[in-house]
Design an enzyme around this catalytic site. Structure first.
Site, PDB file in Angstrom:
ATOM      1  N   ASP A   1       0.445   3.660 -81.819  1.00  0.00           N
ATOM      2  CA  ASP A   1      -0.636   2.668 -81.951  1.00  0.00           C
ATOM      3  C   ASP A   1      -0.531   1.569 -80.899  1.00  0.00           C
ATOM      4  O   ASP A   1      -1.536   1.010 -80.490  1.00  0.00           O
ATOM      5  CB  ASP A   1      -0.622   2.093 -83.366  1.00  0.00           C
ATOM      6  CG  ASP A   1      -0.811   3.212 -84.374  1.00  0.00           C
ATOM      7  OD1 ASP A   1      -1.835   3.900 -84.285  1.00  0.00           O
ATOM      8  OD2 ASP A   1       0.088   3.443 -85.201  1.00  0.00           O
TER       9      ASP A   1
ATOM     10  N   LEU B   1      -0.243   3.638 -88.116  1.00  0.00           N
ATOM     11  CA  LEU B   1      -1.605   3.402 -88.622  1.00  0.00           C
ATOM     12  C   LEU B   1      -2.161   4.670 -89.273  1.00  0.00           C
ATOM     13  O   LEU B   1      -3.067   4.606 -90.086  1.00  0.00           O
ATOM     14  CB  LEU B   1      -2.539   2.900 -87.511  1.00  0.00           C
ATOM     15  CG  LEU B   1      -2.309   1.463 -87.015  1.00  0.00           C
ATOM     16  CD1 LEU B   1      -3.457   0.990 -86.159  1.00  0.00           C
ATOM     17  CD2 LEU B   1      -2.103   0.482 -88.163  1.00  0.00           C
TER      18      LEU B   1
ATOM     19  N   GLU C   1       7.804  10.388 -89.459  1.00  0.00           N
ATOM     20  CA  GLU C   1       7.809  10.342 -87.989  1.00  0.00           C
ATOM     21  C   GLU C   1       9.116   9.753 -87.471  1.00  0.00           C
ATOM     22  O   GLU C   1       9.671  10.207 -86.473  1.00  0.00           O
ATOM     23  CB  GLU C   1       6.623   9.518 -87.482  1.00  0.00           C
ATOM     24  CG  GLU C   1       5.297  10.243 -87.626  1.00  0.00           C
ATOM     25  CD  GLU C   1       4.093   9.380 -87.305  1.00  0.00           C
ATOM     26  OE1 GLU C   1       3.047   9.958 -86.995  1.00  0.00           O
ATOM     27  OE2 GLU C   1       4.181   8.148 -87.372  1.00  0.00           O
TER      28      GLU C   1
HETATM   29  C1  5RP Z   1       0.649   8.098 -87.615  1.00  0.00           C
HETATM   30  C2  5RP Z   1       0.880   7.538 -86.268  1.00  0.00           C
HETATM   31  C3  5RP Z   1      -0.001   7.995 -85.170  1.00  0.00           C
HETATM   32  O1  5RP Z   1       0.781   8.635 -84.222  1.00  0.00           O
HETATM   33  C4  5RP Z   1      -0.696   6.815 -84.589  1.00  0.00           C
HETATM   34  O2  5RP Z   1      -1.404   6.172 -85.618  1.00  0.00           O
HETATM   35  C5  5RP Z   1      -1.655   7.207 -83.466  1.00  0.00           C
HETATM   36  O3  5RP Z   1      -2.736   7.915 -83.984  1.00  0.00           O
HETATM   37  P1  5RP Z   1      -3.956   8.367 -83.074  1.00  0.00           P
HETATM   38  O4  5RP Z   1      -3.418   9.345 -82.082  1.00  0.00           O
HETATM   39  O5  5RP Z   1      -4.932   8.982 -84.062  1.00  0.00           O
HETATM   40  O6  5RP Z   1      -4.525   7.134 -82.436  1.00  0.00           O
HETATM   41  O7  5RP Z   1       1.778   6.755 -86.036  1.00  0.00           O
HETATM   42  O8  5RP Z   1       1.506   7.535 -88.552  1.00  0.00           O
END
Ligand code: 5RP
Length: 236
Positions: A82, A94, A101
């Site tokens: 993010d 997010l 993760e």
């Molecule tokens: C999920 C994450 C995602 O990697 C992060 O929100 C980015 O998402 P996107 O590629 O849809 O922008 O941390 O927990």
């Protein structure tokens, strides 16, 4: 942008026979699709997904998945972010998958981040709130403790109900308006009873592949080691 970054990362870092971590989110989606294409072309991987959503996607594409404890270490994980600062420190979560993760990243030799150019920042916490995953039990008490760090924790919702993570927990999104000492904050957050994990991914990413709106793909590598070490020393 997301597709270009993700596909470039797979081409550059993924090789037949590897054990892979599969990230979560709309950018990691394209990486999983590309890995699926490699499987269709005859490649063989063993993959650990960071969310139920990514696991389902992987299986639908014929990608072999396993539990993390069924594999040793993972060669490469490709995941989104993010916020990415110039030293490759990250805010993630997010998408709600920060706990798995972070565990998968810790089991990975080379953590590769894929993102569109809108994710880069000079200082963490300036564009997005910091997600903090907390136990349901006593979560309002936990949120009060988080407020003492100078943020405004907002319980993440999914429609009219609280959003529940794959681990059965809640998330408070904490807006700091810029995080001056991320190493210190991470340690302080982890010391709060009820906090399960936070979205600061510090000294975790090895590489980032970022595509800007003009279609230019930029590669970032581990950053300035000296600065990271200084941050860690200040923290102690
Ligand atoms: C999920 C994450 C995602 O990697 C992060 O929100 C980015 O998402 P996107 O590629 O849809 O922008 O941390 O927990």
């Amino acid at each position: 942008m997301k597709k270009a970054a993700a596909e470039e990362a797979v081409n550059r870092f993924v090789r037949d026979g590897m054990a892979l971590g599969l990230g979560t989110g709309s950018t990691a989606y394209y990486a999983i699709r590309k890995i699926g294409e490699m499987v269709s072309a005859g490649c063989d991987f063993i993959c650990v997904a960071t969310s139920v959503q990514s696991e389902n996607l992987a299986r639908s594409l014929g990608i072999k998945t396993a539990e993390l404890d069924e594999v040793g270490s993972l060669d490469v994980t490709i995941d989104g972010a993010d916020e990415i600062d110039p030293d490759l420190q990250l805010i993630k979560g997010l998408g709600g998958a920060l706990l798995r993760e972070k565990i998968v990243a810790a089991a990975t030799v080379k953590e590769v981040i894929v993102a569109d150019g809108g994710k880069t920042v000079e200082k963490l916490g300036t564009k997005v709130p910091l997600p903090v995953e907390v136990l349901k039990f006593g979560h309002e008490h936990t949120a009060r403790a988080l407020r003492r760090f100078g943020c405004e924790p907002v319980l993440r919702m999914s429609g009219s109900d609280p959003f529940v993570t794959d681990g059965g927990n809640l998330i408070y999104d904490c807006r700091f308006g810029g995080i001056d000492r991320p190493f210190y904050l991470e340690m302080a957050l982890d010391s709060v009873p009820g906090v399960v994990e936070n979205g600061l991914f510090l000294n975790t990413a090895c590489e980032a592949v970022v595509c800007d709106s003009g279609g230019t793909v930029k590669f970032m590598s581990e950053g300035v080691r000296g600065k990271r070490e200084q941050d860690e020393i200040r923290m102690i």
